[in-house]
Design a protein around this motif. Structure first.
Motif, PDB file in Angstrom:
ATOM      1  N   ASP A   2       8.553  55.113  -5.959  1.00 47.56           N
ATOM      2  CA  ASP A   2       9.719  55.767  -6.587  1.00 47.56           C
ATOM      3  C   ASP A   2      10.829  55.794  -6.244  1.00 47.56           C
ATOM      4  OD1 ASP A   2      10.871  57.642  -8.270  1.00 47.56           O
ATOM      5  OD2 ASP A   2       9.761  59.345  -7.102  1.00 47.56           O
ATOM      6  N   LYS A   4      13.500  57.343  -7.307  1.00 43.73           N
ATOM      7  CA  LYS A   4      14.596  58.564  -7.805  1.00 43.73           C
ATOM      8  C   LYS A   4      14.812  59.319  -6.546  1.00 43.73           C
ATOM      9  CE  LYS A   4      14.583  62.501 -10.758  1.00 43.73           C
ATOM     10  NZ  LYS A   4      13.566  62.986 -11.875  1.00 43.73           N
ATOM     11  N   SER A   8      14.676  66.728 -10.112  1.00 37.40           N
ATOM     12  CA  SER A   8      14.668  66.987 -11.448  1.00 37.40           C
ATOM     13  C   SER A   8      15.490  67.895 -12.007  1.00 37.40           C
ATOM     14  CB  SER A   8      13.066  67.309 -12.024  1.00 37.40           C
ATOM     15  OG  SER A   8      12.240  66.087 -11.865  1.00 37.40           O
ATOM     16  N   GLU A  11      18.905  66.574 -11.946  1.00 36.13           N
ATOM     17  CA  GLU A  11      19.040  65.515 -13.182  1.00 36.13           C
ATOM     18  C   GLU A  11      19.275  66.093 -14.321  1.00 36.13           C
ATOM     19  OE1 GLU A  11      16.178  61.904 -14.682  1.00 36.13           O
ATOM     20  OE2 GLU A  11      15.321  63.317 -13.329  1.00 36.13           O
ATOM     21  N   ARG A  68      21.338  56.924  -9.141  1.00 37.06           N
ATOM     22  CA  ARG A  68      20.421  57.985  -8.220  1.00 37.06           C
ATOM     23  C   ARG A  68      18.854  57.867  -8.665  1.00 37.06           C
ATOM     24  NH1 ARG A  68      21.888  58.554  -3.631  1.00 37.06           N
ATOM     25  NH2 ARG A  68      20.768  60.515  -3.410  1.00 37.06           N
ATOM     26  N   GLY A  69      18.809  56.995  -9.759  1.00 33.43           N
ATOM     27  CA  GLY A  69      17.174  56.611 -10.065  1.00 33.43           C
ATOM     28  C   GLY A  69      16.621  57.719 -11.066  1.00 33.43           C
ATOM     29  N   GLY A  70      17.683  58.470 -11.857  1.00 35.74           N
ATOM     30  CA  GLY A  70      17.239  59.302 -12.734  1.00 35.74           C
ATOM     31  C   GLY A  70      17.600  58.792 -14.146  1.00 35.74           C
ATOM     32  N   LYS A  71      17.304  59.408 -15.089  1.00 30.90           N
ATOM     33  CA  LYS A  71      17.721  58.986 -16.454  1.00 30.90           C
ATOM     34  C   LYS A  71      18.245  60.115 -17.354  1.00 30.90           C
ATOM     35  CE  LYS A  71      15.376  57.216 -20.702  1.00 30.90           C
ATOM     36  NZ  LYS A  71      14.122  57.306 -21.584  1.00 30.90           N
TER      37      LYS A  71
END
Length: 183
Positions: A2, A4, A8, A11, A68-71
């Motif tokens: 992972d 991220k 959350s 994000e 930052r590894g989010g979507k």
């Protein structure tokens, strides 16, 4: 593994702000169309360039979330709203939108601080500074119109104001110079 590096909650909040910036772009675009339709081509182009700047802000949020590894999530945007009644209304609405956006940025800063996400807190400082500039610009528009005579402005003073805003420097490229390769 992972990769991220963002909560959350942050994000989602940053993704929501990305969509707010995109909506702001549409609002400025609609105001630019209104101004151009009324014969204020300089003011219209100024607003078109500002629409591009707001879109660039949305892209900054998108890139940060991805880095930052989010979507980020693109949401449907509401319609920008009714056309302004006159230039005073247009400039007052611009100011109102910028103040509301500042409040949203501050809420994100508070969230990043509460989560001790210093990378995001640092990233958001650019937007804090930008909102100071945005609010100052909006107040300057109101002041310029008031100096020109406000609702009682003569055609000559409105023409001068229109020409002044056409020449005003802006971060974004002139809308008429945009191409698919160079948006």
């Amino acid at each position: 593994m992972d990769t991220k590096r963002i909560s959350s909650k942050l994000e989602q909040a940053l993704s929501a702000q990305m969509n707010v910036e995109d909506l702001q772009s549409h609002v400025y675009l609609s105001y630019g169309i209104w101004a151009t339709d009324k014969g204020y081509n300089g003011i219209g182009n100024f607003l078109f360039r500002h629409a591009q700047e707001e879109r660039n802000h949305a892209i900054k949020f998108m890139e940060y979330i991805l880095n930052r590894g989010g979507k980020p999530k693109v949401e449907a945007l509401p319609a920008p709203g009714n056309d302004p009644k006159n230039l005073a209304d247009c400039f007052n609405l611009v100011f109102k939108h910028e103040v509301e956006n500042t409040e949203k940025i501050y809420a994100l800063v508070d969230l990043a601080f509460a989560e001790k996400d210093w990378a995001t807190w640092n990233f958001l400082q650019w937007f804090v500074k930008e909102q100071i500039e945005e609010e100052s610009l909006a107040m300057d528009l109101i002041d310029k119109l008031n100096i020109a005579g406000g609702d009682q402005a003569t055609d000559e003073s409105l023409f001068t104001l229109d020409q002044t805003l056409a020449k005003m420097p802006d971060e974004a490229e002139m809308a008429r110079n945009a191409t698919a390769e160079n948006p």
